[in-house]
Design an enzyme around this catalytic site. Structure first.
Site, PDB file in Angstrom:
ATOM      1  N   ASN A  87       0.865  -1.181   0.000  1.00 35.82           N
ATOM      2  CA  ASN A  87       0.000   0.000   0.000  1.00 35.82           C
ATOM      3  C   ASN A  87       0.905   1.236   0.000  1.00 35.82           C
ATOM      4  OD1 ASN A  87      -1.797   2.065   0.540  1.00 35.82           O
ATOM      5  ND2 ASN A  87      -2.290   1.373   2.621  1.00 35.82           N
ATOM      6  N   TRP A  88       1.003   1.866  -1.148  1.00 36.13           N
ATOM      7  CA  TRP A  88       1.936   2.994  -1.278  1.00 36.13           C
ATOM      8  C   TRP A  88       1.417   4.266  -0.627  1.00 36.13           C
ATOM      9  CZ3 TRP A  88       3.664   2.677  -7.159  1.00 36.13           C
ATOM     10  CH2 TRP A  88       4.359   1.468  -7.342  1.00 36.13           C
ATOM     11  N   LYS A  89       0.147   4.259  -0.261  1.00 37.04           N
ATOM     12  CA  LYS A  89      -0.476   5.470   0.327  1.00 37.04           C
ATOM     13  C   LYS A  89      -0.235   6.671  -0.593  1.00 37.04           C
ATOM     14  CE  LYS A  89      -0.197   3.291   4.795  1.00 37.04           C
ATOM     15  NZ  LYS A  89      -0.070   3.397   6.236  1.00 37.04           N
ATOM     16  N   HIS A 111      -9.590   1.240   5.097  1.00 37.02           N
ATOM     17  CA  HIS A 111      -8.296   1.388   5.780  1.00 37.02           C
ATOM     18  C   HIS A 111      -8.469   2.347   6.958  1.00 37.02           C
ATOM     19  CE1 HIS A 111      -4.165   2.573   6.582  1.00 37.02           C
ATOM     20  NE2 HIS A 111      -3.812   1.451   5.988  1.00 37.02           N
ATOM     21  N   GLU A 159      -6.782   4.713   7.970  1.00 38.94           N
ATOM     22  CA  GLU A 159      -6.557   6.136   7.656  1.00 38.94           C
ATOM     23  C   GLU A 159      -7.797   6.738   6.995  1.00 38.94           C
ATOM     24  OE1 GLU A 159      -2.805   5.631   5.624  1.00 38.94           O
ATOM     25  OE2 GLU A 159      -1.903   5.080   7.547  1.00 38.94           O
ATOM     26  N   GLU A 164      -5.316  -4.803  10.929  1.00 39.76           N
ATOM     27  CA  GLU A 164      -4.257  -3.811  11.081  1.00 39.76           C
ATOM     28  C   GLU A 164      -4.471  -3.017  12.368  1.00 39.76           C
ATOM     29  OE1 GLU A 164      -2.300  -2.623   7.154  1.00 39.76           O
ATOM     30  OE2 GLU A 164      -4.105  -1.438   7.320  1.00 39.76           O
ATOM     31  N   GLY A 186       2.670   2.459  10.770  1.00 39.82           N
ATOM     32  CA  GLY A 186       3.610   3.550  10.564  1.00 39.82           C
ATOM     33  C   GLY A 186       4.348   3.975  11.822  1.00 39.82           C
ATOM     34  N   SER A 201       3.519  -1.931  10.364  1.00 38.35           N
ATOM     35  CA  SER A 201       4.980  -1.973  10.525  1.00 38.35           C
ATOM     36  C   SER A 201       5.595  -3.326  10.151  1.00 38.35           C
ATOM     37  CB  SER A 201       5.382  -1.557  11.945  1.00 38.35           C
ATOM     38  OG  SER A 201       5.022  -0.205  12.180  1.00 38.35           O
ATOM     39  N   GLY A 253       2.825  -1.061   4.329  1.00 41.20           N
ATOM     40  CA  GLY A 253       2.828   0.355   3.949  1.00 41.20           C
ATOM     41  C   GLY A 253       4.240   0.823   3.661  1.00 41.20           C
ATOM     42  N   GLY A 254       4.863   1.454   4.644  1.00 40.96           N
ATOM     43  CA  GLY A 254       6.167   2.089   4.467  1.00 40.96           C
ATOM     44  C   GLY A 254       7.206   1.216   3.771  1.00 40.96           C
TER      45      GLY A 254
END
Ligand code: PGA
Length: 261
Positions: free
Chosen positions: A12-14, A102, A104, A174, A180, A220, A241-242
């Protein structure tokens, strides 16, 4: 993990990578992934909307075995919804997986359980697969409310779906406090929550459905913790993600299976 459930590692590149950077990232990813990985693991990338057409073109013209995903969509097919993108538009770009609900989207943009439910239905009716996200906050966790929170989100988000529809879904657990932050749930805690989720599916849609639905862990995820997560019996994949922004790091996560045999 049951053999029937093929592992799915999703990046997930956000809100990262413009379309030039996205092309480079996906080309590099295809180069650093071991072709043999694709025989055992499904790998998806979820770029921002503005990159999807570019990434689709690269994946298809180079016949990469990457699955194209999106991060979000609206539930209506079209209309006066300024700034939104419809599931129909995503399906037209051969998007196969869409992240829905998600944390976010829920926490920053106020997405409700009901909106997430409508999105799941819209994604399915456009022939795509939702990755339905759930997870608890730190406060909810400390108060012992993890199971109730995630169970409630899954019951609400998947309400009205048939066993066959649920069987083909991906659910992502999640924990919000792990996203993150560099804090990861222990494999045992992640397994416990994923087991609860599989139980919710079994109660609502039957054991066979629960045995088919794929459940990812996210929060993470790094190359160092991916193998331990993937060894858990109810964890069938990872939502990253990251660490998915760096193709080398993401490829090392995908290669988890070489460490666990
Ligand atoms: P993270 O994000 O890997 O950067 O914690 C995971 C996610 O939000 O899907």
């Amino acid at each position: 993990m049951a053999d029937a459930r093929r592992p799915l590692i999703s990046g997930n590149w956000k809100m990262n990578h413009n379309h030039f950077e996205a092309i480079q990232a996906v080309q590099k990813l295809a180069y650093v992934l071991n072709p043999a990985d694709h025989d055992v693991v499904d790998v998806s990338v979820h770029p921002p909307f503005t990159d999807i057409r570019s990434v689709q073109t690269v994946i298809e013209s180079d016949q990469m075995r990457l699955i194209l995903g999106a991060q979000h969509c609206h539930f209506e097919e079209k209309g006066a919804f300024t700034g939104e993108v419809s599931p129909t538009m995503l399906a037209k770009l051969n998007v196969a997986l869409v992240i829905v609900g998600h944390s976010e989207r829920r926490e920053v943009f106020g997405e409700t359980d009901e909106e997430a439910r409508r999105k799941v239905a819209a994604v399915l009716s456009n022939g795509m697969t939702p990755i339905f996200c759930c997870g608890e906050t730190q406060e909810e966790r400390v108060a012992g409310g993890t199971d109730d929170k995630v169970s409630g989100q899954v019951r609400a988000g998947l309400a009205g779906l048939s066993p066959q529809q649920v069987a083909g879904l991906v659910i992502a657990y999640e924990p919000i406090w792990a996203i993150g932050t560099g804090l990861t749930a222990t494999p045992e805690d992640a397994q416990a929550a994923c087991r609860v989720l599989r139980g919710v599916v079994a109660d609502g849609w039957g054991r066979a459905t629960a045995d088919s639905v794929r459940i990812q862990y996210g929060g993470s995820v790094k190359p160092v913790n991916a193998p331990d997560m993937m060894m858990q019996p109810d964890i069938d994949g990872l939502l990253v993600g990251g660490a998915s922004l760096d193709p080398n790091e993401f490829a090392r996560i995908v290669a988890y299976h070489r460490l666990i045999g």
